[in-house]
Design an enzyme around this catalytic site. Sequence first.
Site, PDB file in Angstrom:
ATOM      1  N   ALA A  23       0.833  -1.202   0.000  1.00 24.49           N
ATOM      2  CA  ALA A  23       0.000   0.000   0.000  1.00 24.49           C
ATOM      3  C   ALA A  23       0.866   1.249   0.000  1.00 24.49           C
ATOM      4  CB  ALA A  23      -0.943  -0.005   1.197  1.00 24.49           C
ATOM      5  N   GLY A  24       1.933   1.213  -0.782  1.00 28.65           N
ATOM      6  CA  GLY A  24       2.685   2.443  -1.021  1.00 28.65           C
ATOM      7  C   GLY A  24       2.009   3.172  -2.168  1.00 28.65           C
ATOM      8  N   ALA A  64       2.381   2.905  -5.414  1.00 24.14           N
ATOM      9  CA  ALA A  64       1.950   2.053  -6.515  1.00 24.14           C
ATOM     10  C   ALA A  64       0.726   1.232  -6.118  1.00 24.14           C
ATOM     11  CB  ALA A  64       3.097   1.147  -6.942  1.00 24.14           C
ATOM     12  N   GLY A  65       0.763   0.634  -4.939  1.00 23.74           N
ATOM     13  CA  GLY A  65      -0.335  -0.219  -4.504  1.00 23.74           C
ATOM     14  C   GLY A  65      -1.631   0.553  -4.365  1.00 23.74           C
ATOM     15  N   PHE A  72      15.362  19.464 -12.105  1.00 20.76           N
ATOM     16  CA  PHE A  72      15.803  18.251 -11.440  1.00 20.76           C
ATOM     17  C   PHE A  72      16.860  17.594 -12.291  1.00 20.76           C
ATOM     18  CE2 PHE A  72      14.922  15.213  -8.119  1.00 20.76           C
ATOM     19  CZ  PHE A  72      14.298  16.010  -7.195  1.00 20.76           C
ATOM     20  N   ASP A  94      10.514  -8.008   0.210  1.00 16.71           N
ATOM     21  CA  ASP A  94       9.759  -9.258   0.384  1.00 16.71           C
ATOM     22  C   ASP A  94       9.073  -9.692  -0.905  1.00 16.71           C
ATOM     23  OD1 ASP A  94      10.428  -8.244   2.817  1.00 16.71           O
ATOM     24  OD2 ASP A  94       8.397  -8.206   3.639  1.00 16.71           O
ATOM     25  N   GLN A 146      20.673   2.280  -7.635  1.00 16.71           N
ATOM     26  CA  GLN A 146      21.056   3.683  -7.677  1.00 16.71           C
ATOM     27  C   GLN A 146      21.577   4.169  -6.332  1.00 16.71           C
ATOM     28  OE1 GLN A 146      18.031   7.101  -8.118  1.00 16.71           O
ATOM     29  NE2 GLN A 146      19.220   7.099 -10.013  1.00 16.71           N
ATOM     30  N   HIS A 179      22.235   7.501  -4.420  1.00 17.26           N
ATOM     31  CA  HIS A 179      21.885   8.921  -4.507  1.00 17.26           C
ATOM     32  C   HIS A 179      23.058   9.728  -3.974  1.00 17.26           C
ATOM     33  CE1 HIS A 179      19.890  12.714  -3.881  1.00 17.26           C
ATOM     34  NE2 HIS A 179      18.814  12.261  -4.491  1.00 17.26           N
ATOM     35  N   LEU A 188      18.288  11.003   3.208  1.00 21.07           N
ATOM     36  CA  LEU A 188      18.384  11.694   1.933  1.00 21.07           C
ATOM     37  C   LEU A 188      18.178  13.193   2.036  1.00 21.07           C
ATOM     38  CD1 LEU A 188      18.658  10.636  -1.022  1.00 21.07           C
ATOM     39  CD2 LEU A 188      16.288  11.339  -1.227  1.00 21.07           C
ATOM     40  N   GLU A 202      17.536  15.927  -4.308  1.00 23.95           N
ATOM     41  CA  GLU A 202      18.201  16.537  -5.431  1.00 23.95           C
ATOM     42  C   GLU A 202      17.579  17.904  -5.711  1.00 23.95           C
ATOM     43  OE1 GLU A 202      18.874  13.573  -8.380  1.00 23.95           O
ATOM     44  OE2 GLU A 202      18.305  14.982  -9.931  1.00 23.95           O
ATOM     45  N   ARG A 224      22.233  11.016 -11.395  1.00 17.83           N
ATOM     46  CA  ARG A 224      22.748  10.608 -10.089  1.00 17.83           C
ATOM     47  C   ARG A 224      23.952   9.701 -10.149  1.00 17.83           C
ATOM     48  NH1 ARG A 224      16.808   9.713  -7.375  1.00 17.83           N
ATOM     49  NH2 ARG A 224      16.415  11.941  -7.210  1.00 17.83           N
ATOM     50  N   HIS A 250      19.834   3.910  -2.804  1.00 16.82           N
ATOM     51  CA  HIS A 250      18.596   4.658  -2.888  1.00 16.82           C
ATOM     52  C   HIS A 250      17.478   3.929  -3.614  1.00 16.82           C
ATOM     53  CE1 HIS A 250      16.118   8.142  -2.897  1.00 16.82           C
ATOM     54  NE2 HIS A 250      16.156   8.300  -4.196  1.00 16.82           N
ATOM     55  N   ARG A 252      17.866   5.511 -12.816  1.00 17.84           N
ATOM     56  CA  ARG A 252      16.598   6.241 -12.821  1.00 17.84           C
ATOM     57  C   ARG A 252      16.863   7.734 -12.683  1.00 17.84           C
ATOM     58  NH1 ARG A 252      13.405   8.412  -8.675  1.00 17.84           N
ATOM     59  NH2 ARG A 252      14.655   7.497  -7.032  1.00 17.84           N
ATOM     60  N   LEU A 307       8.319   8.514  -8.725  1.00 21.02           N
ATOM     61  CA  LEU A 307       6.972   8.866  -8.277  1.00 21.02           C
ATOM     62  C   LEU A 307       6.029   8.831  -9.480  1.00 21.02           C
ATOM     63  CD1 LEU A 307       7.661  11.737  -5.710  1.00 21.02           C
ATOM     64  CD2 LEU A 307       6.983   9.383  -5.269  1.00 21.02           C
TER      65      LEU A 307
HETATM   66  C1  LIG Z   1      14.345   9.130   0.614  1.00 19.28           C
HETATM   67  C2  LIG Z   1      13.756   8.893  -0.743  1.00 19.28           C
HETATM   68  C3  LIG Z   1      13.459   9.972  -1.567  1.00 19.28           C
HETATM   69  C4  LIG Z   1      12.912   9.779  -2.828  1.00 19.28           C
HETATM   70  N1  LIG Z   1      12.626  10.867  -3.588  1.00 19.28           N
HETATM   71  C5  LIG Z   1      12.037  10.681  -4.798  1.00 19.28           C
HETATM   72  C6  LIG Z   1      11.662  11.799  -5.590  1.00 19.28           C
HETATM   73  O1  LIG Z   1      11.853  12.947  -5.219  1.00 19.28           O
HETATM   74  N2  LIG Z   1      11.080  11.575  -6.771  1.00 19.28           N
HETATM   75  C7  LIG Z   1      10.829  10.324  -7.221  1.00 19.28           C
HETATM   76  O2  LIG Z   1      10.271  10.193  -8.293  1.00 19.28           O
HETATM   77  N3  LIG Z   1      11.163   9.242  -6.480  1.00 19.28           N
HETATM   78  C8  LIG Z   1      11.764   9.389  -5.282  1.00 19.28           C
HETATM   79  N4  LIG Z   1      12.112   8.288  -4.532  1.00 19.28           N
HETATM   80  C9  LIG Z   1      11.775   6.958  -4.996  1.00 19.28           C
HETATM   81  C10 LIG Z   1      10.308   6.633  -4.743  1.00 19.28           C
HETATM   82  O3  LIG Z   1       9.857   7.289  -3.600  1.00 19.28           O
HETATM   83  C11 LIG Z   1      10.057   5.166  -4.530  1.00 19.28           C
HETATM   84  O4  LIG Z   1      10.680   4.441  -5.511  1.00 19.28           O
HETATM   85  C12 LIG Z   1       8.586   4.880  -4.611  1.00 19.28           C
HETATM   86  O5  LIG Z   1       7.907   5.656  -3.694  1.00 19.28           O
HETATM   87  C13 LIG Z   1       8.280   3.438  -4.371  1.00 19.28           C
HETATM   88  O6  LIG Z   1       6.889   3.281  -4.220  1.00 19.28           O
HETATM   89  P1  LIG Z   1       6.239   1.876  -4.078  1.00 19.28           P
HETATM   90  O7  LIG Z   1       4.784   2.081  -4.031  1.00 19.28           O
HETATM   91  O8  LIG Z   1       6.759   0.998  -5.131  1.00 19.28           O
HETATM   92  O9  LIG Z   1       6.786   1.288  -2.712  1.00 19.28           O
HETATM   93  P2  LIG Z   1       6.658   1.775  -1.208  1.00 19.28           P
HETATM   94  O10 LIG Z   1       6.087   3.106  -1.079  1.00 19.28           O
HETATM   95  O11 LIG Z   1       7.943   1.497  -0.583  1.00 19.28           O
HETATM   96  O12 LIG Z   1       5.576   0.812  -0.626  1.00 19.28           O
HETATM   97  C14 LIG Z   1       5.799  -0.535  -0.384  1.00 19.28           C
HETATM   98  C15 LIG Z   1       4.548  -1.110   0.181  1.00 19.28           C
HETATM   99  O13 LIG Z   1       4.625  -2.496   0.161  1.00 19.28           O
HETATM  100  C16 LIG Z   1       4.231  -3.014   1.383  1.00 19.28           C
HETATM  101  N5  LIG Z   1       4.924  -4.276   1.566  1.00 19.28           N
HETATM  102  C17 LIG Z   1       6.235  -4.520   1.461  1.00 19.28           C
HETATM  103  N6  LIG Z   1       6.480  -5.800   1.731  1.00 19.28           N
HETATM  104  C18 LIG Z   1       5.302  -6.374   1.992  1.00 19.28           C
HETATM  105  C19 LIG Z   1       4.895  -7.674   2.354  1.00 19.28           C
HETATM  106  N7  LIG Z   1       5.754  -8.653   2.495  1.00 19.28           N
HETATM  107  N8  LIG Z   1       3.597  -7.893   2.577  1.00 19.28           N
HETATM  108  C20 LIG Z   1       2.701  -6.910   2.471  1.00 19.28           C
HETATM  109  N9  LIG Z   1       3.026  -5.670   2.127  1.00 19.28           N
HETATM  110  C21 LIG Z   1       4.310  -5.420   1.898  1.00 19.28           C
HETATM  111  C22 LIG Z   1       4.580  -1.976   2.388  1.00 19.28           C
HETATM  112  O14 LIG Z   1       3.746  -2.075   3.496  1.00 19.28           O
HETATM  113  C23 LIG Z   1       4.306  -0.716   1.612  1.00 19.28           C
HETATM  114  O15 LIG Z   1       2.969  -0.345   1.785  1.00 19.28           O
HETATM  115  C24 LIG Z   1      12.662   8.470  -3.275  1.00 19.28           C
HETATM  116  C25 LIG Z   1      12.966   7.383  -2.460  1.00 19.28           C
HETATM  117  C26 LIG Z   1      13.521   7.582  -1.206  1.00 19.28           C
HETATM  118  C27 LIG Z   1      13.867   6.389  -0.377  1.00 19.28           C
END
Ligand SMILES: Cc1cc2nc3c(=O)[nH]c(=O)nc-3n(C[C@H](O)[C@H](O)[C@H](O)COP(=O)(O)OP(=O)(O)OC[C@H]3O[C@@H](n4cnc5c(N)ncnc54)[C@H](O)[C@@H]3O)c2cc1C
Lengths: 260, 150, 602, 145
Positions: C28-29, C31-32, C131, C236, C255, C257, C267, C270, C301, C368, C409, C415
């Site tokens: 539930a990040g 993407a989810g 950026f 996971d 990557q 950073h 972090l 940028e 980067r 990163h 990337r 994002l």
């Molecule tokens: C400090 C930082 C700054 C960044 N800044 C930027 C930026 O400025 N611009 C940009 O474009 N990108 C940026 N990024 C990259 C970007 O934020 C991430 O790549 C992106 O948010 C990932 O989103 P996601 O939904 O894939 O994963 P996440 O948001 O990490 O979500 C993962 C989800 O999966 C769930 N999950 C994981 N394992 C399990 C499991 N086993 N069972 C059930 N649920 C699970 C977690 O609970 C969570 O809800 C940054 C990253 C970081 C770390």
Amino acid sequence: MAGAATLEAVDNTAKAEAPIQAFTVTLNIRRYDPEKDAEPYWQDFDVELYATDRVLDALHKIKWEQDGSLTFRRSCAHGICGSDAMRINGRNRLACKTLIKDLDISKPIYVEAIKGLPLEKDLIVDMDPFFASYREIQPFLIASSKPDKERIQSVAQRERFDDTTKCILCAACTSSCPVFWTDGQYFGPAAIVNAHRFIFDSRDEAANVRLDILNDKEGVWRCRTTFNCSEACPRGIEVTKAIAEVKAAVLRGKPDIPKK
Amino acid sequence: MSTQNIAAPRSPHLSHRKRRFNIEKWGWIYMRASGVLLVVLVFGHLFYNLIFPGKVSILDWAFVAGKLADPIWIVWDLLLLWLALIHGSNGMRTLINDYAHGRFRTLLLWALGATTVVLLVLGTLVLTTFDPCIGGTDNAEFAAICAAAQ
Amino acid sequence: MSDYLEFEDGDVIDGVHYHRHDVVIVGAGGAGMRAAIEAAPRANTAVITKLYPTRSHTGAAQGGMAAALANVEEDSWEWHTFDTVKGGDYLVDQDAAEILAKEAIDAVLDLENMGLPFNRTPEGRIDQRRFGGHTRDHGKAPVRRACYAADRTGHMILQTLFQNCVKLGVNFFNEYYALDLVMTEVDGVPQPSGVVAYELATGELHVFQGKSIVFATGGFGKIYKTTSNAHTLTGDGVGIIWRKGLPLEDMEFFQFHPTGLAGLGILLTEGARGEGAILRNASGERFMERYAPTIKDLAPRDIVSRCMVQEVAEGRGAGPHKDYVLLDCTHLGAEVLETKLPDITEFARTYLGVDPVVEPVPVMPTAHYAMGGIPTNVKAEVLRDNDTVVPGLYAAGECACVSVHGSNRLGTNSLLDINVFGKRAGNNAVDYASTVDFTPLPADPAKAVRELVEGLRDASGTERIAALRKELQDEMDRNAQVFRTDESLAKVTETIHELRERYKKVSIQDKGHRYNTDLLEAIELGFLLDLAEVVVYSAKNRKESRGGHMRDDYPKRDDETYMKHTMAYLTGDPHSADAADHISLDWKPVVITNYQPMERKY
Amino acid sequence: MTSQAAPPESPAASVPLPKKRKLPAGTLYRGREGMWSWVLHRITGTAIFFFLLVHILDTSLIRISPEAYDAVIGTYKTPIMGLGETALVAAIGLHAFNGLRIIFIDLFSWGPRAQKAMFWVVIGLWIVLLIGFVPRHLMVVFGGE
Ligand SMILES: Cc1cc2nc3c(=O)[nH]c(=O)nc-3n(C[C@H](O)[C@H](O)[C@H](O)COP(=O)(O)OP(=O)(O)OC[C@H]3O[C@@H](n4cnc5c(N)ncnc54)[C@H](O)[C@@H]3O)c2cc1C
Ligand code: HEM
Ligand code: SF4
Ligand code: F3S
Ligand code: FES
């Protein structure tokens, strides 16, 4: 192997910062495991720490080196995910934002779960009631028209609700509120902060609905301006001020938003 | 009390109902409005009774009677009575709502309401029907007024 | 049909809870939840997440989200595509990059319409800023393309998506750890039929049967020690897919950073350099001028990170140990720092005691972002090999590899990725679910997880999880970070094998059922070990330097041999000493439409 | 912390037995000016309320007879009641000034930010009030007659 050699050095950066000196700190943690204990109890741990360490590092050291059953939530480790609100020396804070050097280490550091939400285990409380009151204030933009492009919003209008958009739903505020402790029925500052974020958003059309919800026995009027929430908020949100603005909006019947 | 034995926060039975007269809102406004007025009324009252005469011992029936012979003081004390008592009971209502639960809460609220009404009525009657001449007085000025009133 | 399990939604059989939903989303990040917003109104959807949704690491993203809105200056999605391809050192699938750049505009507008409070221009439109790697007209000059909300764009995206999930009443299973993907043999081919999850609060197992399953579990930066990633980013989801024998793509590309707080890895966006901050070495020289004369500090980067490590290696590092460089924001003034970069200003103050308004901040590269992950096509369908899809299985976000990021990337493209491909995954998952029936579950689908969990709970070895994890992370930082060589990678491989052997002998101290985070850390370490090995093994195989993958012993990019994606498969017993005995590698061609590989100059 | 902190001896066996301590209720929340002013406001408000109840009753005696009233009031004229009166005035003063502080917090946009400063102003005014009242009153109580 130029790269690898360098990276060895990178490891030590934090140490290079200040004269590094480890000292032993005692943490006094309020433990509770419902599978074993009838009542919560206090337990001390001695940990070797540096001044730049955070309380979260101390908890990790205990969990990883002494007692793996110590249970707490954490994720980001730098104050943006809102997992690790807990009571440290009697005040709500995020463990990952509380530096050891800012605490008096001549005495034990008291760490316990936040108050007013059902205790589940050690430093973990049940967050569902907290999110339930968040959900009740309709925390989402309600706007009828769907424009082709973005909705127009002036810099001043955007600024109007900036403070309350910072909330990470950590519950430090709500669980520091003496009114919330009494019976937990009060919506709590976090819900009001998140209502404020929409009530004062010029794009939103349902301010009245939220004002109605909060114009309630368990709504804004229960706030007694004790400011614990504002003191506790790790994001520096002026919570009590936001609540006062919502009260004023209820009285005026509409929020005070810049026209342009 | 440990957190495990309090009711689950925001249990549904207490969720909001729509009321026409919103006692929380008006109570809130009233506390502030009456608060401002009370500052004047209470300090006036205290000043007149405690400081002005210079002696606590002077406080006796005659003193009060003398004071209440002046209609301005009757109005003053009436206002004080109503504003302060309602302000105080509304404040106590908040406390009861915070700390008492269930049946006990209902009971306390009733007791509070009843006490307030009784005392309001009593106080009002005393103030409005007070006759400074029921007692004999050695105060000449006073005696004159009583005589005139007869 | 007796081989299959018969159950109703809500049944509890042998202590295992069974659920049935058309669409099951794991994670539930950003993407989810973006997927859930598409799926929930149209199909019975469940979202399983190991964290409360708002705790996801998307909330940590700071800088912005790219889209060629052209709100402040001329821009076009073609330029954005080009930058993405070039930034990824041409290992980008260009059809996917086109989709990313084109759909970016709607993705941003969708978010705005959902309520995201972007910063505004004086006209009241969404403001944009510069950026790294984003340029006008194919590299002529930096362009303002990143839409942002102060330096908490990710926070706002996460909150806005969560708010809309609340609005839609999305069905979240919070603090449920997905630990296995259930595959059912249908006509001899294993098909995904459900997910097994462990409920943190009770220690009970849940099986979620789904017609479509979406993986959106984020990255795995915790294979490194110095990282901007959260403690919970243990890969996971990627690990589950790997253990099922499905391939992982481009895992060697990680990557680093450039601007992590020195020693801590936290972090600093940028966006700071976007606003004009400058990197300096010990003597105060703006060293990026030497390496990338055109866009200087705003080079991509991988390049900036390498230059920084180079500066330090050549003795020009700052600090008592000459082991970091400095990010100078002092000329930006308190006003800009407090209003446009408030959070990072606070990080520097809190964690290093350095006030960016008056002094430069010590920084060094930090692990990163995982460019690689679960291979998918542009419909977010997971691939079984180079082109066969696994029907009903989707992946999006950092755990997936579409590949829009190639070998590196660009900032703000992730994002974007989670929004564009999260939305696609959600939509396609519903479309698929509406056309098929449930694939039946095998008898006792939770068996493997039960054995894993109980095995660990009862284990009585002498090794400790934390010690093993620390050794892994230290070793990865030492030998598989910004610069890699055959030799260093061989060392890591050896260490991982040894750690894996020791992992068999671990024990955990918390034997309870409720909130047993000790147990879960043990399981997470298992995934970390698996993924670290794939990263290292893939890296060893790519004898060239490209994007995030820099080989000291092969410093040149080699398009002849390596202009293709790595595909890694688990084909044997992961405990075998030689990684070659259980990992096999294959190549997958890169999709090239408009842009032929060129040397990358900035 | 790069050094490979040697894990304590035999890990499985090294779980320290909990050093249990009494104090199960948790610590007192360490709020600041805002919280303590509220605690004081509550206490003083309640105290004044109960005083008011009694005060209305005793004052009502004026309607019954001068003798009854004077008899009851007479019992008040002891040093203990004098001290009580001092406490009452102190409580009313604190409640009144802090009440105004609360009203300012609610009414003005600068209020919440100035709450701590206003708290100390309240304390200041209250001390001034007491300096004006207490010596005089105590002189009357103890020195009178
Ligand atoms: C400090 C930082 C700054 C960044 N800044 C930027 C930026 O400025 N611009 C940009 O474009 N990108 C940026 N990024 C990259 C970007 O934020 C991430 O790549 C992106 O948010 C990932 O989103 P996601 O939904 O894939 O994963 P996440 O948001 O990490 O979500 C993962 C989800 O999966 C769930 N999950 C994981 N394992 C399990 C499991 N086993 N069972 C059930 N649920 C699970 C977690 O609970 C969570 O809800 C940054 C990253 C970081 C770390
Ligand atoms: C002298 C001037 C007074 C002022 C300016 C004043 C002001 C206030 C205000 C503003 C409040 C509301 C506090 C809040 O909402 O948090 C309040 C509460 C209260 N007042 Fe007063 N008041 C005064 C006199 C009195 C008197 C005479 C009494 C007793 C009869 C009294 C009893 C109370 C009580 C019991 C409360 C509730 C406290 C609480 O909820 O915590 N007050 N006062
Ligand atoms: S307002 Fe502050 S303290 Fe309260 S939940 Fe939000 S971030 Fe946490
Ligand atoms: S702590 Fe509680 S009483 Fe009001 S000012 Fe904050 S909500
Ligand atoms: S761990 Fe994320 S806020 Fe502390």
